[in-house]
Design a protein around this motif. Structure first.
Motif, PDB file in Angstrom:
ATOM      1  N   GLY A 162       0.798  -1.218   0.000  1.00 48.90           N
ATOM      2  CA  GLY A 162       0.000   0.000   0.000  1.00 48.90           C
ATOM      3  C   GLY A 162       0.829   1.264   0.000  1.00 48.90           C
ATOM      4  O   GLY A 162       0.365   2.337   0.409  1.00 48.90           O
ATOM      5  N   LYS A 163       2.063   1.180  -0.485  1.00 48.33           N
ATOM      6  CA  LYS A 163       2.970   2.320  -0.501  1.00 48.33           C
ATOM      7  C   LYS A 163       3.423   2.615  -1.930  1.00 48.33           C
ATOM      8  O   LYS A 163       3.110   1.881  -2.860  1.00 48.33           O
ATOM      9  CB  LYS A 163       4.194   2.041   0.384  1.00 48.33           C
ATOM     10  N   SER A 164       4.196   3.700  -2.091  1.00 49.37           N
ATOM     11  CA  SER A 164       4.727   4.067  -3.405  1.00 49.37           C
ATOM     12  C   SER A 164       6.199   4.429  -3.277  1.00 49.37           C
ATOM     13  O   SER A 164       6.722   4.577  -2.173  1.00 49.37           O
ATOM     14  CB  SER A 164       3.956   5.251  -3.988  1.00 49.37           C
ATOM     15  N   LEU A 165       6.853   4.607  -4.412  1.00 50.58           N
ATOM     16  CA  LEU A 165       8.271   4.974  -4.407  1.00 50.58           C
ATOM     17  C   LEU A 165       8.511   6.295  -3.688  1.00 50.58           C
ATOM     18  O   LEU A 165       9.519   6.466  -2.999  1.00 50.58           O
ATOM     19  CB  LEU A 165       8.799   5.072  -5.841  1.00 50.58           C
ATOM     20  N   THR A 166       7.588   7.234  -3.837  1.00 50.96           N
ATOM     21  CA  THR A 166       7.798   8.545  -3.214  1.00 50.96           C
ATOM     22  C   THR A 166       7.804   8.456  -1.685  1.00 50.96           C
ATOM     23  O   THR A 166       8.372   9.325  -1.021  1.00 50.96           O
ATOM     24  CB  THR A 166       6.728   9.549  -3.666  1.00 50.96           C
ATOM     25  N   ASP A 167       7.187   7.405  -1.146  1.00 47.96           N
ATOM     26  CA  ASP A 167       7.228   7.228   0.308  1.00 47.96           C
ATOM     27  C   ASP A 167       8.657   7.030   0.802  1.00 47.96           C
ATOM     28  O   ASP A 167       8.986   7.383   1.943  1.00 47.96           O
ATOM     29  CB  ASP A 167       6.383   6.023   0.742  1.00 47.96           C
ATOM     30  N   LEU A 168       9.521   6.469  -0.059  1.00 49.13           N
ATOM     31  CA  LEU A 168      10.910   6.216   0.336  1.00 49.13           C
ATOM     32  C   LEU A 168      11.722   7.495   0.460  1.00 49.13           C
ATOM     33  O   LEU A 168      12.757   7.511   1.118  1.00 49.13           O
ATOM     34  CB  LEU A 168      11.590   5.283  -0.671  1.00 49.13           C
ATOM     35  N   ILE A 169      11.262   8.562  -0.193  1.00 48.14           N
ATOM     36  CA  ILE A 169      12.053   9.801  -0.180  1.00 48.14           C
ATOM     37  C   ILE A 169      11.290  10.965   0.441  1.00 48.14           C
ATOM     38  O   ILE A 169      11.640  12.120   0.242  1.00 48.14           O
ATOM     39  CB  ILE A 169      12.526  10.177  -1.604  1.00 48.14           C
ATOM     40  N   ASP A 170      10.258  10.650   1.226  1.00 49.70           N
ATOM     41  CA  ASP A 170       9.490  11.702   1.888  1.00 49.70           C
ATOM     42  C   ASP A 170      10.360  12.558   2.801  1.00 49.70           C
ATOM     43  O   ASP A 170      10.092  13.752   2.999  1.00 49.70           O
ATOM     44  CB  ASP A 170       8.344  11.094   2.712  1.00 49.70           C
ATOM     45  N   GLU A 171      11.386  11.955   3.385  1.00 47.63           N
ATOM     46  CA  GLU A 171      12.212  12.666   4.355  1.00 47.63           C
ATOM     47  C   GLU A 171      13.382  13.421   3.712  1.00 47.63           C
ATOM     48  O   GLU A 171      14.170  14.046   4.431  1.00 47.63           O
ATOM     49  CB  GLU A 171      12.743  11.681   5.402  1.00 47.63           C
ATOM     50  N   LEU A 172      13.485  13.373   2.407  1.00 51.38           N
ATOM     51  CA  LEU A 172      14.550  14.114   1.729  1.00 51.38           C
ATOM     52  C   LEU A 172      14.268  15.613   1.802  1.00 51.38           C
ATOM     53  O   LEU A 172      13.221  16.082   1.357  1.00 51.38           O
ATOM     54  CB  LEU A 172      14.663  13.685   0.260  1.00 51.38           C
ATOM     55  N   LYS A 173      15.187  16.351   2.373  1.00 50.06           N
ATOM     56  CA  LYS A 173      15.050  17.799   2.440  1.00 50.06           C
ATOM     57  C   LYS A 173      15.435  18.400   1.096  1.00 50.06           C
ATOM     58  O   LYS A 173      16.529  18.149   0.584  1.00 50.06           O
ATOM     59  CB  LYS A 173      15.947  18.370   3.544  1.00 50.06           C
TER      60      LYS A 173
END
Length: 499
Positions: A374-385
């Protein structure tokens, strides 16, 4: 023949079609003949050299390929003629048991306009270095050519070997026969050589019916196949959104670079792409070192460090990044990835070959796995400033000895920054191996000023964490660079005045 003017980094490049052709049949013949001499010296092989030969979709590709083939015939080589293919597949021709080539030649100008073309040379160790190309150019100037009593040309669909390799690797990585079942993926080849990737994903269960511009188009009539081109990325993003695709993949003309568009059309390239593939690999290889080029952001460094990785920021140029990774590996450092912000990504598990298709394969497999959660690739980089503002500005340099001028100007800039650092107004970056990188209190950001890899230009990258910060930093730089008459500072002054 003097072909030195065609040198571009580790490739030969010139005008291949239209007016002012510089990559003539004679130039190609001389360069390939010299490569055959160099390759025999490199391999110390007594028997017939085995050389793979292919081209991207440019209209000059077949003409140049014919001239190259003639040179290899005269040198007595066994020629594996692949026709339309990707750059990574040409290197893999040196690895596949079925071909086991001593070297290969790819005819491409990568992301450059359709009238351009060039030659990339490979050995079993990978792409040649600049010093190797200098030797080949010297041999061409001396009219050195190997002579063989016989030659053979083998024409076959060698791309099938490469496609089968990708399918096999995907199944090994995922542990599934059809890991992409239920995924709708849009491929944008831009009329280049990357259309085959839709077939690869189809074999793995993906629906690629939303793809566009898969057919070879040597004029690039839809858009330039370039993951860094705004028009190209916008085209992919819009296509992903309108077709309801789960994600999109875009390649350059010879498929050694790629970028991604998420389901909402948001672009995943440059720092975001590096963060994404780093997140995927660092889940598997804790403590690994990620080697990047010099223009990556401070936020990326924080992101990699937070995931247990080490960020090694090195020099611009994909060969520089790859060679640094190889050097570190030789010193016992685990380097799962060497990547440039342009999209050149070389994975340790894939011979440190910059391969856009392999990179994309890794990411679409990760996307399919995340979708089941239930996730996407963008979830992996949500914390990228990410910075609030960023700009790249190029200052032209007049005069013949532009490299000397650039180095002297940058030396002076570093001296000025050093004085400001004493007054706690900035900090000279300690992890920069190229140009002058300075973290600025003014504008809450940084700038990197460096010599261009190929052109008479000083390139300035500015990032800021505050609105209007780029304008402030550009103002400081404009005051400095504007005092040098050899520099064209109009664009920098414009940013300093208007942001």
């Amino acid at each position: 023949m003097d072909i030195s003017a065609l040198k571009s980094g580790t490739d030969l490049r010139g005008v291949g079609s239209g007016e002012g052709v510089t990559l003539t049949d004679e130039a190609v013949y001389a360069a390939v003949s010299a490569f055959a001499v160099w390759l025999r010296e490199k391999t110390c092989k007594v028997g017939m050299l085995k050389v793979a030969l292919g081209h991207d979709s440019r209209i000059s590709g077949e003409r140049i390929c014919a001239a190259a083939e003639n040179a290899l015939k005269a040198a007595g080589c066994e020629i594996y003629s692949a026709g339309l293919c990707s750059t990574p597949s040409m290197f893999m021709m040196t690895k596949f048991e079925e071909t086991d080539c001593d070297g290969s030649i790819m005819i491409t100008a990568s992301h450059h306009p359709a009238n351009r073309n060039g030659l990339k040379f490979f050995t079993k160790s990978g792409g040649i270095d600049s010093c190797d190309l200098d030797r080949i150019i010297a041999y061409a100037g001396e009219n050195k050519a190997a002579e063989g009593k016989e030659s053979r040309v083998l024409r076959k669909d060698y791309m099938k070997l490469y496609k089968d390799f990708l399918v096999k690797r995907a199944r090994e990585i995922s542990g599934e026969e059809s890991p992409l079942d239920g995924m709708k993926i849009c491929i944008d080849a831009g009329g280049g050589a990357g259309g085959f990737f839709a077939d690869v994903l189809g074999e793995l269960g993906a629906d690629t019916s939303s793809s566009q511009f898969l057919e070879p188009d040597g004029t690039f009539s839809h858009h330039i196949p370039n993951p860094e081109n705004e028009e190209a990325m916008a085209s992919l993003s819009e296509r992903v959104k309108t077709t309801g695709s789960d994600l999109g993949v875009i390649f350059d003309a010879d498929v050694d670079r790629a970028a991604i568009a998420a389901a909402d059309g948001s672009e995943i390239n440059r720092n975001r792409l590096i963060a994404l593939v780093s997140a995927v690999l660092l889940e598997e290889r804790k403590g690994g070192t990620i080697v990047t080029d010099s223009v990556t952001s401070d936020g990326l460094k924080e992101f990699i460090t937070a995931r247990g990785g080490v960020h090694r920021r090195f020099k611009r140029g994909y060969r520089n990044v790859i060679n640094e990774a190889l050097r570190l590996e030789g010193a016992g450092v685990d380097v799962p990835l060497a990547i440039e912000t342009s999209g050149h990504a070389a994975l340790k598990e894939n011979f440190f070959l910059d391969d856009g298709a392999y990179l994309s394969l890794r990411l679409v497999i990760a996307a399919a796995r995340l979708a089941k959660e239930g996730k996407s690739l963008t979830d992996l980089i949500d914390e990228l400033k990410t910075p609030k503002e960023s700009r790249e500005i190029r200052l032209g340099i007049s005069g013949k000895d532009f490299l000397f001028t650039a180095k002297e100007v940058l030396r002076q800039l570093e001296s000025v920054a050093g004085e400001l650092e004493k007054n706690k107004m900035c900090v000279l970056a300690k992890d920069s191996f190229e140009g002058v990188r300075v973290n600025m209190d003014l504008g809450d950001g940084f700038f990197l000023a460096r010599c261009s890899v190929h052109d008479p230009v000083i390139v300035i990258n500015i990032e800021s964490n505050e609105t209007g910060g780029v304008k402030k930093i550009a103002g400081f730089l404009s005051a400095f660079f504007g005092s040098y008459s050899a520099l064209e500072c109009t664009d920098l002054k414009t940013v300093a005045e208007n942001g």
